[in-house]
Structure formats: C-alpha cells, structure tokens
Scaffold this motif. Structure first.
Motif, PDB file in Angstrom:
ATOM      1  N   SER A   1      14.092  -8.296 -19.351  1.00  0.00           N
ATOM      2  CA  SER A   1      15.028  -8.932 -18.435  1.00  0.00           C
ATOM      3  C   SER A   1      15.674  -7.868 -17.558  1.00  0.00           C
ATOM      4  CB  SER A   1      16.098  -9.720 -19.197  1.00  0.00           C
ATOM      5  OG  SER A   1      16.994  -8.849 -19.840  1.00  0.00           O
ATOM      6  N   SER A   2      16.131  -8.312 -16.414  1.00  0.00           N
ATOM      7  CA  SER A   2      16.797  -7.405 -15.484  1.00  0.00           C
ATOM      8  C   SER A   2      17.725  -8.212 -14.605  1.00  0.00           C
ATOM      9  CB  SER A   2      15.775  -6.688 -14.603  1.00  0.00           C
ATOM     10  OG  SER A   2      16.441  -5.920 -13.621  1.00  0.00           O
ATOM     11  N   ARG A   3      18.844  -7.607 -14.243  1.00  0.00           N
ATOM     12  CA  ARG A   3      19.778  -8.291 -13.344  1.00  0.00           C
ATOM     13  C   ARG A   3      19.449  -8.037 -11.885  1.00  0.00           C
ATOM     14  NH1 ARG A   3      24.348  -9.254 -16.784  1.00  0.00           N
ATOM     15  NH2 ARG A   3      24.253  -7.782 -18.510  1.00  0.00           N
ATOM     16  N   THR A   4      18.539  -7.121 -11.634  1.00  0.00           N
ATOM     17  CA  THR A   4      18.224  -6.802 -10.240  1.00  0.00           C
ATOM     18  C   THR A   4      17.305  -7.870  -9.673  1.00  0.00           C
ATOM     19  OG1 THR A   4      18.304  -4.474 -10.894  1.00  0.00           O
ATOM     20  CG2 THR A   4      17.413  -4.972  -8.707  1.00  0.00           C
ATOM     21  N   GLY A   5      17.665  -8.351  -8.506  1.00  0.00           N
ATOM     22  CA  GLY A   5      16.909  -9.432  -7.872  1.00  0.00           C
ATOM     23  C   GLY A   5      15.518  -9.001  -7.452  1.00  0.00           C
ATOM     24  N   ALA A   6      14.883  -9.809  -6.629  1.00  0.00           N
ATOM     25  CA  ALA A   6      13.470  -9.597  -6.318  1.00  0.00           C
ATOM     26  C   ALA A   6      13.230  -8.408  -5.392  1.00  0.00           C
ATOM     27  CB  ALA A   6      12.891 -10.858  -5.688  1.00  0.00           C
ATOM     28  N   ALA A   7      14.282  -7.921  -4.739  1.00  0.00           N
ATOM     29  CA  ALA A   7      14.116  -6.774  -3.837  1.00  0.00           C
ATOM     30  C   ALA A   7      14.967  -5.610  -4.332  1.00  0.00           C
ATOM     31  CB  ALA A   7      14.532  -7.148  -2.418  1.00  0.00           C
ATOM     32  N   ALA A   8      14.476  -4.385  -4.117  1.00  0.00           N
ATOM     33  CA  ALA A   8      15.224  -3.203  -4.519  1.00  0.00           C
ATOM     34  C   ALA A   8      14.998  -2.101  -3.490  1.00  0.00           C
ATOM     35  CB  ALA A   8      14.774  -2.727  -5.892  1.00  0.00           C
ATOM     36  N   ALA A   9      16.093  -1.565  -2.971  1.00  0.00           N
ATOM     37  CA  ALA A   9      15.976  -0.460  -2.015  1.00  0.00           C
ATOM     38  C   ALA A   9      15.399   0.762  -2.731  1.00  0.00           C
ATOM     39  CB  ALA A   9      17.346  -0.129  -1.423  1.00  0.00           C
ATOM     40  N   ARG A  10      14.807   1.667  -1.973  1.00  0.00           N
ATOM     41  CA  ARG A  10      14.126   2.817  -2.556  1.00  0.00           C
ATOM     42  C   ARG A  10      15.052   3.635  -3.449  1.00  0.00           C
ATOM     43  NH1 ARG A  10      13.293   8.082  -1.013  1.00  0.00           N
ATOM     44  NH2 ARG A  10      11.400   9.018  -1.855  1.00  0.00           N
ATOM     45  N   ALA A  11      16.323   3.742  -3.051  1.00  0.00           N
ATOM     46  CA  ALA A  11      17.254   4.558  -3.839  1.00  0.00           C
ATOM     47  C   ALA A  11      18.043   3.729  -4.859  1.00  0.00           C
ATOM     48  CB  ALA A  11      18.220   5.273  -2.897  1.00  0.00           C
ATOM     49  N   ALA A  12      17.765   2.426  -4.905  1.00  0.00           N
ATOM     50  CA  ALA A  12      18.567   1.557  -5.780  1.00  0.00           C
ATOM     51  C   ALA A  12      18.183   1.736  -7.247  1.00  0.00           C
ATOM     52  CB  ALA A  12      18.378   0.096  -5.384  1.00  0.00           C
ATOM     53  N   SER A  13      19.181   1.585  -8.105  1.00  0.00           N
ATOM     54  CA  SER A  13      18.936   1.693  -9.532  1.00  0.00           C
ATOM     55  C   SER A  13      18.369   0.376 -10.060  1.00  0.00           C
ATOM     56  CB  SER A  13      20.269   2.036 -10.200  1.00  0.00           C
ATOM     57  OG  SER A  13      20.158   1.896 -11.569  1.00  0.00           O
ATOM     58  N   LEU A  14      17.277   0.482 -10.815  1.00  0.00           N
ATOM     59  CA  LEU A  14      16.646  -0.704 -11.438  1.00  0.00           C
ATOM     60  C   LEU A  14      16.801  -0.552 -12.947  1.00  0.00           C
ATOM     61  CD1 LEU A  14      13.130  -1.135  -9.781  1.00  0.00           C
ATOM     62  CD2 LEU A  14      15.018  -2.751  -9.798  1.00  0.00           C
ATOM     63  N   THR A  15      17.482  -1.496 -13.550  1.00  0.00           N
ATOM     64  CA  THR A  15      17.673  -1.415 -15.000  1.00  0.00           C
ATOM     65  C   THR A  15      17.047  -2.634 -15.669  1.00  0.00           C
ATOM     66  OG1 THR A  15      19.722  -0.161 -14.755  1.00  0.00           O
ATOM     67  CG2 THR A  15      19.379  -1.257 -16.854  1.00  0.00           C
ATOM     68  N   VAL A  16      16.305  -2.401 -16.726  1.00  0.00           N
ATOM     69  CA  VAL A  16      15.724  -3.512 -17.484  1.00  0.00           C
ATOM     70  C   VAL A  16      16.196  -3.426 -18.926  1.00  0.00           C
ATOM     71  CG1 VAL A  16      13.672  -3.654 -16.023  1.00  0.00           C
ATOM     72  CG2 VAL A  16      13.633  -2.256 -18.099  1.00  0.00           C
ATOM     73  N   SER A  17      16.142  -4.564 -19.579  1.00  0.00           N
ATOM     74  CA  SER A  17      16.497  -4.625 -21.000  1.00  0.00           C
ATOM     75  C   SER A  17      15.274  -5.091 -21.777  1.00  0.00           C
ATOM     76  CB  SER A  17      17.670  -5.614 -21.149  1.00  0.00           C
ATOM     77  OG  SER A  17      17.763  -6.076 -22.467  1.00  0.00           O
ATOM     78  N   VAL A  18      14.922  -4.343 -22.804  1.00  0.00           N
ATOM     79  CA  VAL A  18      13.807  -4.718 -23.692  1.00  0.00           C
ATOM     80  C   VAL A  18      14.228  -4.437 -25.125  1.00  0.00           C
ATOM     81  CG1 VAL A  18      11.995  -4.221 -21.978  1.00  0.00           C
ATOM     82  CG2 VAL A  18      12.723  -2.432 -23.563  1.00  0.00           C
ATOM     83  N   PRO A  19      13.681  -5.156 -26.085  1.00  0.00           N
ATOM     84  CA  PRO A  19      14.003  -4.861 -27.485  1.00  0.00           C
ATOM     85  C   PRO A  19      13.421  -3.506 -27.902  1.00  0.00           C
ATOM     86  CG  PRO A  19      12.884  -6.975 -27.265  1.00  0.00           C
ATOM     87  CD  PRO A  19      12.788  -6.292 -25.947  1.00  0.00           C
ATOM     88  N   LYS A  20      13.965  -3.000 -28.998  1.00  0.00           N
ATOM     89  CA  LYS A  20      13.543  -1.683 -29.493  1.00  0.00           C
ATOM     90  C   LYS A  20      12.046  -1.606 -29.752  1.00  0.00           C
ATOM     91  CE  LYS A  20      16.584  -1.533 -32.891  1.00  0.00           C
ATOM     92  NZ  LYS A  20      17.415  -1.137 -34.045  1.00  0.00           N
ATOM     93  N   SER A  21      11.482  -2.729 -30.193  1.00  0.00           N
ATOM     94  CA  SER A  21      10.082  -2.710 -30.599  1.00  0.00           C
ATOM     95  C   SER A  21       9.117  -2.956 -29.442  1.00  0.00           C
ATOM     96  CB  SER A  21       9.852  -3.765 -31.683  1.00  0.00           C
ATOM     97  OG  SER A  21      10.327  -5.023 -31.245  1.00  0.00           O
ATOM     98  N   ALA A  22       9.644  -2.993 -28.221  1.00  0.00           N
ATOM     99  CA  ALA A  22       8.779  -3.273 -27.072  1.00  0.00           C
ATOM    100  C   ALA A  22       8.377  -2.001 -26.354  1.00  0.00           C
ATOM    101  CB  ALA A  22       9.487  -4.215 -26.103  1.00  0.00           C
ATOM    102  N   SER A  23       7.148  -1.974 -25.904  1.00  0.00           N
ATOM    103  CA  SER A  23       6.707  -0.904 -25.012  1.00  0.00           C
ATOM    104  C   SER A  23       7.137  -1.283 -23.596  1.00  0.00           C
ATOM    105  CB  SER A  23       5.192  -0.752 -25.076  1.00  0.00           C
ATOM    106  OG  SER A  23       4.583  -1.919 -24.541  1.00  0.00           O
ATOM    107  N   LEU A  24       7.336  -0.262 -22.765  1.00  0.00           N
ATOM    108  CA  LEU A  24       7.777  -0.522 -21.390  1.00  0.00           C
ATOM    109  C   LEU A  24       7.035   0.422 -20.466  1.00  0.00           C
ATOM    110  CD1 LEU A  24       9.765  -1.773 -19.296  1.00  0.00           C
ATOM    111  CD2 LEU A  24      11.400   0.026 -19.959  1.00  0.00           C
ATOM    112  N   SER A  25       6.410  -0.138 -19.449  1.00  0.00           N
ATOM    113  CA  SER A  25       5.697   0.723 -18.500  1.00  0.00           C
ATOM    114  C   SER A  25       6.028   0.294 -17.068  1.00  0.00           C
ATOM    115  CB  SER A  25       4.185   0.671 -18.756  1.00  0.00           C
ATOM    116  OG  SER A  25       3.756  -0.655 -18.920  1.00  0.00           O
ATOM    117  N   TRP A  26       5.895   1.258 -16.159  1.00  0.00           N
ATOM    118  CA  TRP A  26       6.261   1.055 -14.747  1.00  0.00           C
ATOM    119  C   TRP A  26       5.056   1.292 -13.854  1.00  0.00           C
ATOM    120  CZ3 TRP A  26      11.006  -0.707 -13.274  1.00  0.00           C
ATOM    121  CH2 TRP A  26      12.029  -0.653 -14.237  1.00  0.00           C
ATOM    122  N   TYR A  27       4.981   0.523 -12.788  1.00  0.00           N
ATOM    123  CA  TYR A  27       3.860   0.610 -11.857  1.00  0.00           C
ATOM    124  C   TYR A  27       4.387   0.664 -10.430  1.00  0.00           C
ATOM    125  CZ  TYR A  27       1.243  -0.970 -15.927  1.00  0.00           C
ATOM    126  OH  TYR A  27       0.704  -1.072 -17.178  1.00  0.00           O
TER     127      TYR A  27
END
Ligand SMILES: [Zn+2]
Length: 446
Positions: free
Chosen positions: A357-383
């Motif tokens: 989950s994330s509170r950041t909407g569908a758009a994010a400026a290049r310098a904007a902070s993007l924060t997501v929440s995942v459980p401890k047992s979840a893997s997280l990857s970025w593309y």
C-alpha cells in the motif's frame, strides 16, 4: 476495508443443530430463544445474541444467548452528561495509522465506563490492549496490515456494572456489565449503542469494546449488523488476559476457523464434512491421501505444541470430528494458533488488506518521496520503465530520481512490486494472491 471480517462464524451448540453448522445469520442470531432464560429479561430491543465467553484465562469457552440490550435491572443513572462531556462524546482518533483504510484491516475500539476526564486512560488502554493482541502470531508478523481507531464514548460514571460485585450498577455509555446471563465473567454490552459509536470511525472491520475494569471477562458476539462489520468482542481493559478473548474471536471472524473444543454430551458427529478448514471427519492418512484441508502441514511441529495430525474431537463433538493439533487457541485461551490456523488467519488478513500500500497517488514528481508499506515477510522490488532497479530492493522509501529516473524531458514510470513469501503459507493458491504492485507516472523533467 469495509467488509465484515468480524463475521461471527461460531457454530454454537444449538445453531449447529438448527442451522446445520452454517454461519449464523442475523435472523437466527436475533431470534428470541425460549431456551435462554435471559431472553425473558431482555431490554428494550427484545432481541438476543449468541455469545461465546470464557470462565478463566486457561478455560475452554462456552456459548449462550444474551439480550442485545441491557436488562431492565440496570437502569441508567439520573445524571446527564454536561455540555462539555457531550461535546467530547464520539470523538474518533487514529491510534495506529499504517495506511489508507481501503488497504488495511481497520480495528475500532470503543470505550465504556470511562468518564470525560478518563478518555486519556482509554486511549492508553487501547494501545496496551492492541499491543497484547498483536503480540500473538500471526498478528505480530503482520502488524503493518492493521489500522487502529479509538472512539470515545463518554460515560457518566467510571467503571462497569457488576464490578467488583454482582449488585454494583454503573451508569455507562454502552451499558456493559459482568454477570451477564448469571455468569460472572461474561461481559455483555448494549450492541446497538456499540454500533452507533463504531460507525463514527472511517471504517470498521473489527470492533472491540474495552470496558474500564481490571476484572477478567469478555465476550464474542455473533451478530450481523449491516454497518460494515459482523460482530463485536468485549474485553475488560485492565486484566492482562482479557485480550485472549478477542484473539480467539478473530479466529472465527478473520480466520473462518471452527472451535476445537467439545461438549461431552454431544457424542458422535454424523453430519457432512464441515465447511471450516480446521475440522474434518477424515483421519490424518485420509487427509494426506485425498489432499484435503490441512494435509500440507501434517507431521510438522506446531507452535501450540506437538505435531500437526488429526486429533479426535472438535467443533463441539468429542467423537466423529478431528482437529489439527492437541490444544490450539481455538480450543483453549492463551494458546497459540496451530500452523494451519495461522495460515487461515493470514488468508483472512489479506481478504481485507493489501500486500502493498502507498498513500502516494498515481503521479509522482521526479524528486518526490514515494513510500510504500509491506509486511515484514514480503519481498519488495522497484522498476523504472519496466526494468528492475536491483539496488533498491527492499527500500520502503525512494524517489524516482534515486531510482535513476533521468531528467531527459520524457515521461517515465516507476513501479513497486511486493510478494509475501512467508513460510507460514503453504497453499499455492493462497500464495498466488499475496502479490501486489503499484505504478506511478513520473512527468517529464529537464
Ligand atoms: Zn470460539
């Protein structure tokens, strides 16, 4: 998420016969039962609820029916709330905020027996009670999937009826009282009043009434209210073991688990294979051969003790039904969930919450902070534009720039993907559901 998770799927003794073991419906739960002595003393609502209760911290639970509203003997006091007290009544506060309610399991605590001056005590009690509940696995591993809300119900008097003794009557907002149905530890409440307060929270997936008392007690109501959740648990605020009542009740509502205790007088079960995942007519060998129910866990050491197998007795019947382990929390309070029970709870959490989950909407400026929440047992990857940024694996806060999105005057996309890899899940079909992703558009910069 506003869907009933407190589903009240107890299959109590009487209903097991009447309803064939199906979940209680509002109609069944609200039916006056001539067999319940308390029904004749019911309050204005004239309805009864099926409740499950506990006579002590290590005891097997029991079922009975109780009035939906307070019996007439507990009349409200004559002191009305002052204007200032009324103004504070119904205030909602976020106690734990892990994300948007749509992505989380929302737990709502309503306080009873706290005066206007004691609301801070109530908030502190909510924190400590939630800490106790969420210390139990699999809650502990999945704390980040939950939001916790408090709703202030301002009472004229401090404390709860029936505490310390049967004759004590307190004027409280929700009319909670010990000695319900003649049982000292059965802590009942006016469910209509609870519902009206709980509805003030942004969402209510699970409702817990904290009654201001140090006396052991609680109850699990199986009701269908139509306001977004399907049951209520009560617990005394200041007894160290009262949280276990709520934990057990969520085994039904969240995990869709059957009780694993028995009534000796029930004899042998002869009905169809039960719907619940933790009760079966089959032996361990049959479960394995037919790949049914908890077969994947058989032979493994369970956190509640012993190995997973097929133990005789369960779902109120001493014979003819088997349970996965000797003594899980679905049989005795204060115990752990069994391995199959934990998996069922995790499945329940995810019926209402997202892996990512994330509170950041569908758009994010290049310098904007993007924060997501995942459980401890979840893997997280970025593309970035479909290519994984391996250096950012597991990072919960990034910016498109930190991921390498260039200032080249073109639009780009950033995606986060999460998958829960918990070893507490064995069912491949469930595992498949435990993935999620979010994509953000990054507008051009140069
Ligand atoms: Zn139960």
């Amino acid at each position: 998420m506003r869907r009933g998770i407190w589903r009240g799927r107890h299959t109590p003794l009487r209903s097991a016969v009447v309803a064939g073991g199906l979940a209680l419906t509002a109609a069944v739960a609200a039916t006056l039962s001539p067999a319940a002595p308390s029904a004749t003393a019911a309050g204005s609502a004239g309805r009864t609820h099926e409740v499950e209760y506990f006579t002590g911290p290590g005891a097997h639970p029991r079922h009975t029916e109780v009035p939906a509203a307070t019996p007439a003997r507990l009349t409200r006091g004559d002191r009305a709330l002052s204007r200032a007290e009324t103004a504070a009544d119904g205030d909602v506060a976020s106690v734990i905020d892990n994300g948007a309610p749509a992505d989380k399991v929302d737990v709502v605590f309503v306080g009873d027996g706290y005066t206007a001056a004691q609301q801070d005590d109530f908030h502190a009690d909510v924190r400590s009670k939630w800490a106790q509940i969420s210390a139990v696995e699999p809650y502990a591993a999945y704390r980040s999937l939950f939001n916790v809300w408090s709703v202030d119900a301002v009472s004229n008097q401090s404390g709860v009826s029936g505490d310390p003794s049967k004759g004590v009557v307190k004027d409280t907002a929700l009319d909670s009282y010990f000695w319900c149905d003649g049982t000292e530890r059965l802590l009942c409440v006016d469910t209509g009043k609870v519902e009206s307060y709980a509805a003030k929270a942004p969402e209510a997936d699970l409702v817990i009434v904290l009654s201001n008392s140090a006396k052991y007690g609680g109850a699990g109501y199986a009701i269908s209210s139509g306001v977004g959740y399907d049951g209520i648990a009560t617990a005394s605020s200041d007894h160290p073991d009262s949280d276990q009542v709520a934990v057990h009740e969520t085994g039904h509502s969240v995990g869709d688990l059957a009780d694993e205790y028995v009534y000796a007088t029930n004899g042998t079960y002869t009905g169809a294979e039960p719907r619940e995942s933790n009760a079966t007519k089959l032996s361990a060998a049959q479960l394995t051969a037919e790949k049914r129910k908890w077969y994947r866990w058989i032979g493994q050491t369970s956190p509640d003790g012993g190995k997973v197998g097929a133990y005789e007795g369960g779902r109120y019947y001493p014979k003819g039904l088997n349970r996965p382990t000797e003594n899980s929390i679905m049989r005795t309070l204060g115990r752990e969930y069994s391995l199959p029970g934990r998996e069922a709870m995790i499945a329940g959490f995810y019926r209402h919450a997202s892996v990512l989950s994330s509170r950041t909407g569908a758009a994010a400026a290049r310098a904007a902070s993007l924060t997501v929440s995942v459980p401890k047992s979840a893997s997280l990857s970025w593309y970035v534009d479909g290519t994984e940024v391996t250096a950012a694996r597991g990072e919960k806060t990034v910016t498109p720039a930190s991921l390498g999105v260039p200032s080249d005057g073109r639009p780009h996309t950033v995606m986060a993907k999460a998958a829960d890899t918990s070893r507490a899940v064995k069912d491949p079909a469930l595992r498949k559901l435990l993935t999620d992703s979010r994509t953000w558009k990054v507008p051009p910069t140069s």
